[in-house]
Design a protein around this motif. Sequence first.
Motif, PDB file in Angstrom:
ATOM      1  N   TYR A  41      23.191  20.646  33.159  1.00 35.77           N
ATOM      2  CA  TYR A  41      22.952  20.255  34.610  1.00 35.77           C
ATOM      3  C   TYR A  41      22.112  18.945  34.586  1.00 35.77           C
ATOM      4  O   TYR A  41      21.287  18.574  33.630  1.00 35.77           O
ATOM      5  N   ARG A  42      22.321  18.362  35.636  1.00 36.83           N
ATOM      6  CA  ARG A  42      21.377  17.212  35.803  1.00 36.83           C
ATOM      7  C   ARG A  42      20.488  17.369  37.081  1.00 36.83           C
ATOM      8  O   ARG A  42      20.756  16.812  38.275  1.00 36.83           O
ATOM      9  N   GLN A  43      19.578  18.157  37.167  1.00 37.82           N
ATOM     10  CA  GLN A  43      18.743  18.523  38.142  1.00 37.82           C
ATOM     11  C   GLN A  43      17.556  17.667  38.470  1.00 37.82           C
ATOM     12  O   GLN A  43      17.306  17.411  39.909  1.00 37.82           O
ATOM     13  N   ALA A  44      17.048  16.891  37.335  1.00 36.83           N
ATOM     14  CA  ALA A  44      16.038  16.051  37.709  1.00 36.83           C
ATOM     15  C   ALA A  44      16.842  14.543  38.234  1.00 36.83           C
ATOM     16  O   ALA A  44      16.710  13.598  37.303  1.00 36.83           O
ATOM     17  N   ASP A  45      17.292  14.579  39.445  1.00 39.04           N
ATOM     18  CA  ASP A  45      18.002  13.130  39.885  1.00 39.04           C
ATOM     19  C   ASP A  45      17.206  12.864  40.797  1.00 39.04           C
ATOM     20  O   ASP A  45      16.032  13.094  41.019  1.00 39.04           O
ATOM     21  N   GLY A  46      17.791  11.561  41.616  1.00 37.52           N
ATOM     22  CA  GLY A  46      16.996  10.765  42.298  1.00 37.52           C
ATOM     23  C   GLY A  46      16.462  11.736  43.542  1.00 37.52           C
ATOM     24  O   GLY A  46      15.385  11.430  44.125  1.00 37.52           O
ATOM     25  N   PHE A  47      17.263  12.785  44.089  1.00 36.20           N
ATOM     26  CA  PHE A  47      16.798  13.298  45.259  1.00 36.20           C
ATOM     27  C   PHE A  47      15.546  14.222  44.769  1.00 36.20           C
ATOM     28  O   PHE A  47      14.686  14.452  45.597  1.00 36.20           O
ATOM     29  N   SER A  48      15.630  15.006  43.699  1.00 38.60           N
ATOM     30  CA  SER A  48      14.510  15.663  43.357  1.00 38.60           C
ATOM     31  C   SER A  48      13.253  14.896  43.079  1.00 38.60           C
ATOM     32  O   SER A  48      12.198  15.150  43.547  1.00 38.60           O
ATOM     33  N   TRP A  49      13.506  13.578  42.608  1.00 39.66           N
ATOM     34  CA  TRP A  49      12.186  12.761  42.284  1.00 39.66           C
ATOM     35  C   TRP A  49      11.830  12.382  43.688  1.00 39.66           C
ATOM     36  O   TRP A  49      10.589  11.837  43.765  1.00 39.66           O
ATOM     37  N   LEU A  50      12.649  11.883  44.795  1.00 44.15           N
ATOM     38  CA  LEU A  50      12.239  11.691  45.969  1.00 44.15           C
ATOM     39  C   LEU A  50      11.323  12.694  46.540  1.00 44.15           C
ATOM     40  O   LEU A  50      10.261  12.492  47.183  1.00 44.15           O
ATOM     41  N   LEU A  51      12.098  14.090  46.220  1.00 45.30           N
ATOM     42  CA  LEU A  51      11.099  15.272  46.993  1.00 45.30           C
ATOM     43  C   LEU A  51       9.546  15.226  46.160  1.00 45.30           C
ATOM     44  O   LEU A  51       8.530  15.527  47.049  1.00 45.30           O
ATOM     45  N   PHE A  52       9.610  14.995  45.105  1.00 44.66           N
ATOM     46  CA  PHE A  52       8.373  14.935  44.210  1.00 44.66           C
ATOM     47  C   PHE A  52       7.526  13.954  44.807  1.00 44.66           C
ATOM     48  O   PHE A  52       6.031  14.017  44.867  1.00 44.66           O
ATOM     49  N   ALA A  53       7.916  12.715  44.966  1.00 45.92           N
ATOM     50  CA  ALA A  53       6.995  11.641  45.480  1.00 45.92           C
ATOM     51  C   ALA A  53       6.643  11.874  46.848  1.00 45.92           C
ATOM     52  O   ALA A  53       5.254  11.546  47.171  1.00 45.92           O
ATOM     53  N   LEU A  54       7.191  12.358  47.884  1.00 48.05           N
ATOM     54  CA  LEU A  54       6.749  12.861  49.160  1.00 48.05           C
ATOM     55  C   LEU A  54       5.646  14.003  48.871  1.00 48.05           C
ATOM     56  O   LEU A  54       4.931  13.811  49.779  1.00 48.05           O
ATOM     57  N   SER A  55       6.036  14.842  48.067  1.00 51.56           N
ATOM     58  CA  SER A  55       4.759  15.974  48.045  1.00 51.56           C
ATOM     59  C   SER A  55       3.521  15.154  47.564  1.00 51.56           C
ATOM     60  O   SER A  55       2.424  15.698  48.012  1.00 51.56           O
ATOM     61  N   LEU A  56       3.550  14.428  46.298  1.00 46.46           N
ATOM     62  CA  LEU A  56       2.425  13.793  46.047  1.00 46.46           C
ATOM     63  C   LEU A  56       1.478  12.995  47.200  1.00 46.46           C
ATOM     64  O   LEU A  56       0.423  12.901  47.270  1.00 46.46           O
ATOM     65  N   CYS A  57       2.595  12.187  47.714  1.00 50.41           N
ATOM     66  CA  CYS A  57       1.768  11.278  48.795  1.00 50.41           C
ATOM     67  C   CYS A  57       1.329  12.373  49.780  1.00 50.41           C
ATOM     68  O   CYS A  57       0.254  11.889  50.408  1.00 50.41           O
ATOM     69  N   ALA A  58       1.854  13.280  50.137  1.00 49.82           N
ATOM     70  CA  ALA A  58       1.352  13.914  51.192  1.00 49.82           C
ATOM     71  C   ALA A  58       0.212  14.819  50.839  1.00 49.82           C
ATOM     72  O   ALA A  58      -0.674  14.920  51.694  1.00 49.82           O
ATOM     73  N   LEU A  59      -0.108  14.807  49.590  1.00 51.52           N
ATOM     74  CA  LEU A  59      -1.363  15.436  49.035  1.00 51.52           C
ATOM     75  C   LEU A  59      -2.565  14.651  49.396  1.00 51.52           C
ATOM     76  O   LEU A  59      -3.673  15.153  49.588  1.00 51.52           O
ATOM     77  N   LEU A  60      -2.303  13.455  49.594  1.00 47.24           N
ATOM     78  CA  LEU A  60      -3.501  12.279  49.670  1.00 47.24           C
ATOM     79  C   LEU A  60      -3.948  12.286  51.055  1.00 47.24           C
ATOM     80  O   LEU A  60      -4.988  12.004  51.315  1.00 47.24           O
ATOM     81  N   TRP A  61      -3.078  13.089  51.906  1.00 47.34           N
ATOM     82  CA  TRP A  61      -3.677  13.368  53.304  1.00 47.34           C
ATOM     83  C   TRP A  61      -3.898  14.655  53.608  1.00 47.34           C
ATOM     84  O   TRP A  61      -4.135  15.140  54.929  1.00 47.34           O
ATOM     85  N   ARG A  62      -4.081  15.614  52.650  1.00 50.38           N
ATOM     86  CA  ARG A  62      -4.427  17.048  52.862  1.00 50.38           C
ATOM     87  C   ARG A  62      -5.588  17.307  53.691  1.00 50.38           C
ATOM     88  O   ARG A  62      -5.710  18.331  54.429  1.00 50.38           O
ATOM     89  N   ARG A  63      -6.798  16.526  53.522  1.00 46.30           N
ATOM     90  CA  ARG A  63      -7.974  16.682  54.120  1.00 46.30           C
ATOM     91  C   ARG A  63      -7.746  16.389  55.698  1.00 46.30           C
ATOM     92  O   ARG A  63      -8.481  17.237  56.623  1.00 46.30           O
ATOM     93  N   ARG A  64      -7.141  15.580  56.273  1.00 46.40           N
ATOM     94  CA  ARG A  64      -6.775  14.992  57.402  1.00 46.40           C
ATOM     95  C   ARG A  64      -6.079  15.895  58.314  1.00 46.40           C
ATOM     96  O   ARG A  64      -6.150  16.383  59.466  1.00 46.40           O
ATOM     97  N   TRP A  65      -4.880  16.197  57.616  1.00 50.63           N
ATOM     98  CA  TRP A  65      -3.808  16.940  58.043  1.00 50.63           C
ATOM     99  C   TRP A  65      -3.119  17.960  57.302  1.00 50.63           C
ATOM    100  O   TRP A  65      -2.175  17.857  56.720  1.00 50.63           O
ATOM    101  N   PRO A  66      -4.031  19.237  57.065  1.00 49.02           N
ATOM    102  CA  PRO A  66      -3.704  20.017  56.042  1.00 49.02           C
ATOM    103  C   PRO A  66      -2.557  20.928  56.505  1.00 49.02           C
ATOM    104  O   PRO A  66      -1.504  21.248  55.649  1.00 49.02           O
ATOM    105  N   VAL A  67      -2.246  21.188  57.818  1.00 47.37           N
ATOM    106  CA  VAL A  67      -1.124  21.941  58.151  1.00 47.37           C
ATOM    107  C   VAL A  67       0.191  21.079  57.916  1.00 47.37           C
ATOM    108  O   VAL A  67       1.186  21.594  57.382  1.00 47.37           O
TER     109      VAL A  67
END
Length: 401
Positions: A41-67
């Motif tokens: 299987y090739r699970q770690a493809d571009g789509f998975s890494w895109l979701l990964f990048a979105l998650s990390l970027c979102a964590l930078l704003w967790r104090r302002r917009w936690p929900v």
Amino acid sequence: MTFDRLVARARALPPQSVDLLVAVVVGLFAGADLAVNEPGYRQADGFSWLLFALSLCALLWRRRWPVAVALVTGAACAGWALYGHIGELLNLPVIVALYTVAVQGSRRRTAWAAPIAAGASGVVALTVGKDVVNPQGLPVLEMVWPLVPLLLGEVVRTRRQLLAEYAARAERAEADREREAARRVAEERTRVARELHDVVAHTVAAMTVQAGLALDALDRRPDVAREAMRTVRDAGKEAVRELRATVSVLREPGGESTAPAPGVARIPDLVSGLTGKGIDIALRQDVPASAGLPRMVDLAAYRIVQEALTNVVKHAGARHAAVSVGLRERRLCVEVVDDGKGDGGQGPGGPGAGAGFGLLGMRERASAVGGSIESGALPDGGFRVRAELPIDATPGEGGRP
């Protein structure tokens, strides 16, 4: 470096730096799990890494917009699961987001977030089932894990609120103690002023003038001297009447007596009145009647001994005490020593519990006559109060004018 120091340094960092550090740590663990591919299987493809990048970027704003961050990281986690890439560490971004929702929110928001997060996780588990290479666990178990960070955040937030409330209570208690101490000092100063008024009055100036006139005219004009002395006598009687009337108005009904203020000569009576109340008090007094103590020094010495012995009897828990009053190089030395607890009668309740205000009052009295006072615990146990009052200084000299 200990763990406590690391935590202290982490708390000292700016919030933005802490969020960046959290995102980096989560990225290291989640990225390591994401990079692992199952055989065939090739699970770690571009789509998975895109979701990964979105998650990390979102964590930078967790104090302002936690929900909002919780929704983004939750959607990314569900996307991985639906896409077929399921890992134990891929839940870290949404775990941090859910913790932030609880720790920065309220109990009501946590109560709303818990069923939504658990329901969404259960729906994803039922949808994915066992059709992927790394299947989801049981739906019931998948519904439980989102509740863990929410519960942890709720506990931390509640603890912070309790600590803040305790700190606020401590500040209020300290403010109350300071206000009470200021009030007691003001009352003590008022009482000292009243007793000063018992001793001196504005008519003393006029009496001094008349006495000087009588002295000058004593040899040349005896009739003028006699008239001046009659004026002094009448003024003195009138001053006494006025002082008694003033004190009667100032003092509350049923309060202190308007009798003349006590002095060193009455200390033996004071000691004998307190002896036998569970404590043995020894007195050594070496002040001759011809010492000519100023009236205010005489009064201050008596009041200091009185307050010190009151603290000993009521608060110190002592069995023996010693009072010493004597003259040392034109200074009246007063000392009270006991074998009690050695805290000056303050006890476990803090400065206001016992003698704390009494010590303030004694300092005020010593300062009013230009003297000084020392107090403190003794090395072998017990407590000592020692005051030195100058007998040549005028009231207010060396102290407050």
